[in-house]
Design a protein around this motif. Structure first.
Motif, short mmCIF file in Angstrom:
data_model
loop_
_atom_site.label_atom_id
_atom_site.label_comp_id
_atom_site.label_asym_id
_atom_site.label_seq_id
_atom_site.Cartn_x
_atom_site.Cartn_y
_atom_site.Cartn_z
N PRO A 1 0.81 -1.22 0.00
CA PRO A 1 0.00 0.00 0.00
C PRO A 1 0.85 1.27 0.00
O PRO A 1 1.95 1.29 0.55
N GLY A 2 0.30 2.32 -0.59
CA GLY A 2 0.85 3.65 -0.50
C GLY A 2 0.09 4.40 0.58
O GLY A 2 -0.75 3.84 1.28
N VAL A 3 0.39 5.68 0.70
CA VAL A 3 -0.25 6.47 1.75
C VAL A 3 -0.48 7.90 1.26
O VAL A 3 0.29 8.42 0.45
N ALA A 4 -1.57 8.50 1.74
CA ALA A 4 -1.87 9.90 1.42
C ALA A 4 -1.87 10.72 2.70
O ALA A 4 -2.39 10.28 3.74
N TYR A 5 -1.27 11.91 2.60
CA TYR A 5 -1.23 12.87 3.70
C TYR A 5 -1.79 14.19 3.19
O TYR A 5 -1.67 14.51 2.01
N PHE A 6 -2.35 15.00 4.10
CA PHE A 6 -2.97 16.26 3.71
C PHE A 6 -3.37 17.02 4.95
O PHE A 6 -3.26 16.50 6.08
N HIS B 1 -6.69 5.69 8.49
CA HIS B 1 -5.89 5.02 9.52
C HIS B 1 -5.34 6.03 10.49
O HIS B 1 -5.22 7.21 10.18
N GLU B 2 -4.95 5.50 11.65
CA GLU B 2 -4.25 6.32 12.64
C GLU B 2 -3.11 5.50 13.22
O GLU B 2 -3.28 4.34 13.58
N SER B 3 -1.94 6.13 13.29
CA SER B 3 -0.77 5.50 13.93
C SER B 3 -0.76 5.93 15.38
O SER B 3 -1.17 7.03 15.72
N MET B 4 -0.25 5.03 16.24
CA MET B 4 -0.17 5.35 17.66
C MET B 4 1.00 4.61 18.29
O MET B 4 1.49 3.64 17.73
N GLY C 1 0.79 9.88 12.39
CA GLY C 1 -0.56 10.19 12.89
C GLY C 1 -1.61 9.64 11.95
O GLY C 1 -1.49 8.55 11.41
N ARG C 2 -2.63 10.46 11.71
CA ARG C 2 -3.70 10.04 10.79
C ARG C 2 -3.19 10.08 9.36
O ARG C 2 -2.36 10.92 8.99
N HIS C 3 -3.72 9.18 8.53
CA HIS C 3 -3.34 9.10 7.12
C HIS C 3 -4.37 8.24 6.39
O HIS C 3 -5.26 7.66 7.02
N VAL C 4 -4.23 8.16 5.08
CA VAL C 4 -5.10 7.29 4.27
C VAL C 4 -4.23 6.24 3.62
O VAL C 4 -3.26 6.57 2.93
N MET C 5 -4.56 4.97 3.86
CA MET C 5 -3.86 3.87 3.21
C MET C 5 -4.47 3.66 1.83
O MET C 5 -5.70 3.69 1.68
N LEU C 6 -3.61 3.46 0.84
CA LEU C 6 -4.03 3.29 -0.56
C LEU C 6 -3.60 1.90 -1.02
O LEU C 6 -2.41 1.63 -1.19
N PHE C 7 -4.56 1.00 -1.19
CA PHE C 7 -4.28 -0.39 -1.52
C PHE C 7 -4.45 -0.64 -3.02
O PHE C 7 -5.43 -0.21 -3.61
N THR C 8 -3.52 -1.36 -3.60
CA THR C 8 -3.53 -1.75 -5.01
C THR C 8 -3.61 -0.51 -5.91
O THR C 8 -4.62 -0.26 -6.57
N ILE C 9 -2.52 0.23 -5.92
CA ILE C 9 -2.43 1.45 -6.73
C ILE C 9 -2.19 1.07 -8.19
O ILE C 9 -1.37 0.21 -8.50
#
Length: 146
Positions: free
Chosen positions: A39-44, A69-72, A100-108
């Protein structure tokens, strides 16, 4: 007469400052995975509008599945978990950032490459949808300066 014109111009300027807050997204980017197929990830950054709402999803036409998602940290152990939605208070600024919070991007889609853009679609509980073209970077690249 001159005082009246000055007061009128001042009132007009102040009324422009009291515009309702706008719900919007900025400073976003997508980091591709180091290993193809992972997976990739999106931040904003999310900026709340004039009323409270909830971010209920971020989707992308060029991926099969997305998850908020959220990392902790728990002691010295880092973990990550899906979250259902994210409250967005009126006029708030919420950063989705590494650690912290982010969006997981599966099968780009393999056509998505560093230096390009990926459309992200943000859906909120107040029926607002925002489309955002996020710059795409490689796994080891520094985050874009914004």
């Amino acid at each position: 007469m001159r005082v009246m014109i000055t007061l009128g111009a001042t009132a007009l300027a102040l009324s422009a400052c009291s515009q309702p807050a706008q719900l919007y997204v900025d400073k976003g980017y997508v980091r591709l995975p180091a290993v193809a197929g992972n997976p990739g990830v999106a931040y904003f950054t999310l900026h709340g509008g004039d009323t409270d709402t909830r971010l209920i999803s971020v989707t992308a036409p060029s991926v099969i599945k997305t998850e908020l998602h959220e990392s902790m940290m728990s002691g010295s152990m880092a973990s990550m978990a899906p979250i259902k939605d994210v409250p967005v208070s009126a006029s708030a600024e919420l950063k989705f950032a590494p650690g912290g919070r982010h969006v997981m991007l599966f099968t780009i889609n393999p056509s998505i490459k560093p230096g390009g853009k990926m459309m992200l679609i943000f859906t909120f509980s107040n029926n607002v949808k925002i489309e955002y073209d996020a710059p795409v970077i490689a796994a080891g690249d520094p985050a874009p300066k914004q």
